[in-house]
Structures are given as structure tokens and as C-alpha cells.
Design an enzyme around this catalytic site. Structure first.
Site, PDB file in Angstrom:
ATOM      1  N   ASN A 172      72.906 122.046  13.144  1.00 41.38           N
ATOM      2  CA  ASN A 172      72.564 122.930  12.037  1.00 41.38           C
ATOM      3  C   ASN A 172      73.517 122.654  10.878  1.00 41.38           C
ATOM      4  O   ASN A 172      74.615 123.207  10.807  1.00 41.38           O
ATOM      5  CB  ASN A 172      72.651 124.386  12.486  1.00 41.38           C
ATOM      6  CG  ASN A 172      71.554 124.746  13.469  1.00 41.38           C
ATOM      7  OD1 ASN A 172      70.401 124.927  13.082  1.00 41.38           O
ATOM      8  ND2 ASN A 172      71.911 124.812  14.743  1.00 41.38           N
ATOM      9  N   GLU A 173      73.102 121.794   9.998  1.00 47.95           N
ATOM     10  CA  GLU A 173      73.929 121.343   8.893  1.00 47.95           C
ATOM     11  C   GLU A 173      73.988 122.385   7.772  1.00 47.95           C
ATOM     12  O   GLU A 173      73.225 123.358   7.784  1.00 47.95           O
ATOM     13  CB  GLU A 173      73.375 120.024   8.342  1.00 47.95           C
ATOM     14  CG  GLU A 173      73.375 118.866   9.339  1.00 47.95           C
ATOM     15  CD  GLU A 173      74.771 118.277   9.575  1.00 47.95           C
ATOM     16  OE1 GLU A 173      75.774 118.944   9.242  1.00 47.95           O
ATOM     17  OE2 GLU A 173      74.852 117.149  10.083  1.00 47.95           O
ATOM     18  N   PRO A 174      74.914 122.213   6.813  1.00 44.93           N
ATOM     19  CA  PRO A 174      74.969 123.128   5.676  1.00 44.93           C
ATOM     20  C   PRO A 174      73.607 123.331   5.044  1.00 44.93           C
ATOM     21  O   PRO A 174      72.852 122.379   4.828  1.00 44.93           O
ATOM     22  CB  PRO A 174      75.931 122.424   4.712  1.00 44.93           C
ATOM     23  CG  PRO A 174      76.857 121.675   5.614  1.00 44.93           C
ATOM     24  CD  PRO A 174      75.984 121.194   6.748  1.00 44.93           C
ATOM     25  N   SER A 176      71.478 125.469   6.535  1.00 41.21           N
ATOM     26  CA  SER A 176      70.640 126.017   7.598  1.00 41.21           C
ATOM     27  C   SER A 176      70.501 127.534   7.450  1.00 41.21           C
ATOM     28  O   SER A 176      71.463 128.225   7.090  1.00 41.21           O
ATOM     29  CB  SER A 176      71.247 125.694   8.977  1.00 41.21           C
ATOM     30  OG  SER A 176      71.205 124.307   9.215  1.00 41.21           O
ATOM     31  N   THR A 191      78.590 114.098   8.921  1.00 37.92           N
ATOM     32  CA  THR A 191      78.272 114.085  10.353  1.00 37.92           C
ATOM     33  C   THR A 191      78.016 112.669  10.839  1.00 37.92           C
ATOM     34  O   THR A 191      78.467 112.275  11.918  1.00 37.92           O
ATOM     35  CB  THR A 191      77.039 114.968  10.624  1.00 37.92           C
ATOM     36  OG1 THR A 191      77.332 116.310  10.210  1.00 37.92           O
ATOM     37  CG2 THR A 191      76.668 114.956  12.099  1.00 37.92           C
TER      38      THR A 191
END
Length: 640
Positions: A172-174, A176, A191
Site C-alpha cells: 500500500n504505497e503513498p 492508498s 520501493t
């Protein structure tokens, strides 16, 4: 054991959680990740047994990456030695790369089986890992089905998490959303950079992944997030002390009622209660080390040198308790002298000089020295200027390269050397290596012949650097510690053979001084294992007479530098020495221009090393000390 209630803990970690105005997530800090991992594994095992006693399934949400490996090791040990059964366990993994065949060595399917599932009695039908080969047309339906399967299992009882430098949990990346479910996501560049070592280059890292969503993670009845090492300290502080934000997805866990962050000391080092405890607790025990830390911080905060600090500066910044013990005038002078006494141009000790206020002993004037280098370039990257000084000042310097570093040589470089070798003298061996590299499949392990070639490339570069600094070849030692020689990113545990090799070189040289890498933020863990090998060898040799005279200095520089208040020896470098250090680093040609193991800093090692050395010198100067071009910093390790 970690109790179910959020703030109840029945074990005693290094630092108890305190409800402060800064911290918004329950957290505990341990001396080491091994100790912490064992405690988390105990909680999981107790939950499994409790469910078994009631005839119920235990549903675990599992994570991949380096953080949970020791937890899985301990669960495997419990299964083998204590009879812990996993037959009632159902697992759901957080994520998987997309596309990613499950047979690929970089797949999380492979990781989970290698680390856990192949060693316990879990039923294969109870293992759930997202399918990395699902077609784009089927992803929505597949993700909804994954969520449904979790609900049908009764929901996740215990969710194990790691955290990425972007603040991601799962993938869940920035950006999300709080209510996001299982879905396909595009990976953040950071990442992918962090994953690059495992894939032998960022170009090989997939750009997408399938991941449980924030809402899926938050639905777990219990959440434990693991974080180890200095490189996680910044994001841990943001997550625990910052505001809830989609730009740091882990902050959503602030609103979970049963979440604990389990940290080692390095990962928790930036939390306010550790970084600046005087802002949290007015009744501190003002030790000399804590005082130095506070004074250095205060200088930076008010933008003054030490000798210009006033009573008002101390009182306005939470240090009135310090002034109650000592007048600011005397305190300033004492702290100034403490820092000044760390500076020396004689890292091996200055002959025939009063050494009572110097970091190193004057006698013996000519010392036997071992510089331990985890990889074949850490010596010049982190202490190349000091190395140069020690040789130039006539000490008997030995360099011991602890590992071959072969995995950090690209196939492209290896192929180039093999083709040159064949052109010089055509041989079957050279052609075999050429054919092997050209036919190598993605993520496959190098053959022994290719690993040997890559190791020899690193050896040749090491000799070039040590010769440039004036060291005889006979004083260069390649230990090739066996723990490293797996051909993959994953290394073996330290063995008796590794420790014996370390003990042998120390007994042979009988050094007065040793240097070792204390930079534990390297992205693949080799530095820590190499340092553990040094510590264990020293402990076993403690009774040897020569060890009474042996001092160990720890260097950093490849990823992080010592804080100024920690430094016990600072070696100034002239502009010429900075250039000589750069040239020595340049001898390691296979590690320039796209090195695979960059960690969180995308610059080449020579650039980051120079900047850190210059930054250390600038910090000393800002505190009111002499203005040098650069400085290399060391902390002394004292064997108990």
C-alpha cells in the site's frame, strides 16, 4: 508475551512504551531484533495453541521481506523442538509482485515456502498467497475473491507487518485510501530501489504488485509491525508521531485498537523520547553521554557554537534540569573540550606525546593494525583517509576482506572479463563461463565458476586500491567467510568455521588496533554478520595476553555516519587526502556506475562518502572547532 490489550505488555523490552504527547501508536523497543523476533513468535505460538485448545482455526496474515525472517525461524524451531503444530493454521499473505511466477526465486511464494511453510506441518490447502500471474482481465474478480476467502475463514486473528521507507504496509504505497481493499498497485520508485538488490538491479524489479488493502489489514484483530535498523528510524518516527496521512499509509494504524510496533534500538532511535528525551522527561539522569547529545542538539537548534550557548538557550529548550547541576559556562567548556579531544591526525597514536587527552595511545609507537572490511571496498569507502594515514605513519597495517563480494558484480562485468581472458588465452574454462552467463535465466544462481570469476574481479580491484595506498600485497588477506558463499542474497548464519577464520587472523597478527564496520544499515545484512564475527572472535580470544592491548574502533560511512556526540576519534583529512581516498575508491571499478546495493542513497559510494566526511567536518566547525576539509569518524568498542 504481548497481551491483547493495547497498552499491556508482560515482557520487559529495552524501552517500555510511554504515553507521551508525541507517540500515537503502542511500541516497544528491544536491544536486538533477535530478541524481539523471539517474543513475537511466542505470541503467535500462544495464539495458535489457544485456538487449538478450543478446536478452532488460527488465521494469520503474514509478511515477507527481511523483517519477519527471525520470527519464522523461531516458529520453525518451536515446531521441531517443542511440537508446535500448524495444522489448525490458515495463512493469508499480504502481497506478491505482478507479474511473478511462483517458481521464481524472487516470488513471495518461494520466499514463504523457503522460510516457513516447507519446514512446518501446515496443510497446503490452508496456504493463501496472491497469484502473481493473474491476467489483467481477471484481477478485479480475483481480488474480491481473496477478500471473500479471508471473511469465510473468520477474519485475520493476527497480522504480521513490516514497513517500507515510503511508509507502505503490504504494498500500500503513498496515496492508498483508508478503505482500500485487495487490489493491483503500481510500486513507488523508492520501493523498487529497495528491492533492487534482491533482483540484481532495479531494471529487473516488477513495476506492479497485488496487495491486501489498508482496510483489509486494519480488519485484523491484532496487528504487530516489525522494524529493524537505522534505515527504518525516520519512517518509524513519522508513523508513530506524525499525523494520519495517505502519504504515509502506515499512519492509518494509529486508529487500530490492538496494534503494537516492535522495534530494535536503531529503528526506534529517532523517536522523541530517544532522540531528545529532555523534551519528554524533565527528571532525566544527565549522564556525560546524554549531556553531550543534548548540547550538540541544542547548538544545531539555536544555530550557535558550544561556547556561545546561554542559560536562556538551555532553559528555553527543556534543559533546565541540566543547568541545575552545572553552570552553563563550565558546562560549555567541558563539552567543547570533550569534542576537541576526539580530533587527531594520528589514528595510530602520536609517538612521544602526552596521550591522556588523545583518543589513541602513544605506545607502542608503531602498532600492528587489522582493518576488517565486510566487502572488498568498505575499507577505502569508510576509512580510506585513515587507512592512508596509518600506512604513511609507519604502522604495520593488515587489511582483512571478510567476504568475496562476488554477488555485487554484475553479469555484464563478469562477461567482459571472461571475454578478455579468452582473447588473451583461449581456454575451455573461459568459454564455459561465457556460455553460462549468456544462457543464465532471470534470478537463477550463478555457477561456482562464475562466482569465482566475480570474486577474483573484486580481489583484483582490492589489490589495486591497497597498492595505491602503499600497502604490501602480503598484508592483504581475503578471508572468504563461508556464511556469504551461497550465491544468493540470502546468506547462511554465522558458523564455527567463520569464527575460526576470524580468530586465526587475529591470533596471527596479534594487533594493537582493529577497525571494523559498525554501519549496520547495509541493505542486505552482511555488515551485521561480519561485525558479529568480529565480536565473537574477540570474546573467545579475550584471555589471550595480546588482547589486553588490543583496541577495536568501529567505522561507518557507506550508509550513515556516527552522530557527533557519539564520535570518540575524528581523523581530519586534507583536500589532498580526500582526493587520494576518492582515487582508492575508484579502483573498485565494478562498483561504479550502477552498483546494485546502493541502499537508500542512489549516489555512488565515493560521492556519499565524501559528502558525509565533509558534513562531519562542517558539524565540528559549526560547534566552534577547527575548520577541516573532511573528517572520518570512529567509536571505540570496549570488550566487557
Amino acid at each position: 508475551m504481548i497481551e491483547i490489550k493495547k497498552k499491556d505488555i508482560t515482557y520487559k523490552p529495552a524501552g517500555q512504551f510511554e504515553e507521551t504527547r508525541f507517540e500515537k501508536i503502542h511500541n516497544v523497543i528491544f536491544e536486538s531484533s533477535d530478541e524481539a523476533s523471539a517474543k513475537v513468535a511466542e505470541e503467535i505460538a500462544e495464539l495458535i495453541r489457544k485456538k487449538q485448545s478450543k478446536g478452532k482455526a488460527c488465521v494469520l496474515g503474514l509478511a515477507t521481506g527481511s523483517s519477519p525472517i527471525r520470527v519464522y525461524d523461531e516458529l520453525v524451531r518451536m515446531h521441531r523442538e517443542e511440537g508446535l503444530s500448524f495444522k489448525n493454521v490458515i495463512t493469508f499473505n499480504l502481497d506478491e509482485y505482478l507479474p511473478m511466477d511462483k517458481e521464481n526465486r524472487q516470488s513471495y511464494f518461494h520466499f514463504m515456502h523457503e522460510q516457513l511453510f516447507d519446514h512446518i506441518d501446515i496443510l497446503p490447502e490452508n496456504i493463501n498467497i496472491p497469484d502473481g500471474m493473474i491476467s489483467s482481465e481477471s484481477t478485479k474478480e480475483y481480488c474480491l475473491a481473496y477478500e471473500q476467502k479471508i471473511r469465510e475463514a473468520g477474519g485475520i486473528d493476527f497480522q504480521l507487518l513490516g514497513i517500507g521507507r515510503t511508509g507502505h504496509v503490504g504494498f500500500n504505497e503513498p496515496g492508498s485510501h483508508y478503505n482500500s481493499g485487495t487490489r493491483v498497485i503500481t510500486l513507488d520508485h523508492i520501493t523498487r530501489v529497495d528491492a533492487a538488490p534482491a533482483f540484481l538491479g532495479i531494471d529487473n524489479v516488477p513495476r506492479k504488485a497485488i496487495t491486501m488493502g489498508i482496510a483489509t489489514v486494519r480488519s485484523a484483530r491484532r496487528i504487530v509491525l516489525l522494524a529493524w535498523g537505522q534505515n527504518k528510524a525516520g519512517i518509524i518516527k513519522k508513523t508513530i508521531e506524525g499525523e494520519i496521512s495517505p502519504q504515509v499509509p502506515a499512519t492509518y494504524l494509529q486508529e487500530h485498537e490492538n496494534c503494537t510496533f516492535v522495534l530494535d534500538k536503531a529503528a526506534g532511535s529517532e523517536l522523541t523520547r530517544n532522540k531528545t528525551p529532555w523534551l519528554v522527561d524533565e527528571s532525566l539522569d544527565w549522564t556525560d553521554n546524554l549531556t553531550a547529545k543534548a548540547v550538540v542538539w541544542l547548538c544545531s537548534t539555536v544555530d550557535k557554537s558550544i561556547l556561545h550557548l546561554t542559560d536562556k538557550d538551555y532553559n528555553d529548550n527543556g534543559m533546565s534540569g541540566l543547568l541545575a547541576q552545572e553552570d552553563s559556562y563550565d558546562l560549555n567548556i567541558r563539552m567543547f573540550n570533550r569534542l576537541q579531544h576526539t580530533i587527531t591526525g594520528w589514528p595510530g597514536g602520536k609517538p612521544d606525546a602526552d596521550d591522556t587527552k588523545r583518543p589513541e595511545r602513544a605506545k607502542p609507537a608503531k602498532k600492528r593494525v587489522i582493518i576488517f572490511s565486510p566487502h572488498p571496498d568498505d575499507d577505502v569507502i569508510s576509512m580510506g583517509g585513515t587507512f592512508d594515514r596509518l600506512v604513511d605513519q609507519g604502522h604495520e597495517v593488515h587489511v582483512a576482506y571478510q567476504t568475496s563480494g562476488n554477488i555485487a558484480v554484475s553479469d555484464k562485468d563478469a562477461l567482459r572479463y571472461a571475454e578478455i581472458s579468452k582473447r588473451i588465452s583461449s581456454s575451455h574454462e573461459a568459454q564455459t563461463i561465457i556460455d553460462t552467463i549468456k544462457s543464465k535465466k532471470e534470478s537463477s544462481v550463478d555457477s561456482l565458476e562464475v562466482r569465482n570469476l566475480k570474486g577474483n574481479i573484486r580481489r583484483g580491484e582490492s589489490y589495486a586500491a591497497t597498492r595505491y595506498l602503499g600497502l604490501e600485497d602480503s598484508n592483504v588477506h581475503f578471508l572468504d567467510l563461508p556464511f556469504y558463499e551461497t550465491g544468493t542474497i540470502k546468506k547462511n548464519n554465522l558458523s564455527e568455521e567463520d569464527i575460526k577464520i576470524m580468530m586465526d587472523i587475529i591470533k596471527t597478527v596479534e594487533p594493537h588496533q582493529m577497525y571494523a564496520a559498525g554501519d549496520l544499515a547495509d541493505p542486505h545484512g552482511t555488515h551485521k554478520v561480519c561485525l558479529d564475527a568480529v565480536f565473537e572472535a574477540m570474546a573467545r580470544l579475550k584471555s589471550e595476553p595480546f588482547m589486553e592491548d588490543c583496541w577495536l574502533w568501529l567505522y561507518r560511512g557507506a550508509w550513515h555516519e556516527w552522530d557527533v556526540d557519539q564520535i570518540e576519534m575524528a581523523v581530519p583529512l586534507s583536500p589532498d587526502q580526500v582526493l587520494r581516498k576518492r582515487n582508492a575508491i575508484f579502483c573498485h571499478q565494478s562498483q561504479k556506475d550502477g552498483v546494485m546495493f546502493q541502499g537508500e542513497d542512489s549516489r555512488e559510494f565515493w560521492m556519499r562518502a565524501e559528502e558525509r566526511n565533509k558534513d562531519t567536518a562542517a558539524k565540528y566547525n559549526a560547534l566552534g572547532l577547527a575548520d577541516y576539509a573532511a573528517m572520518e569518524a570512529f567509536v571505540r568498542y570496549k570488550l566487557e
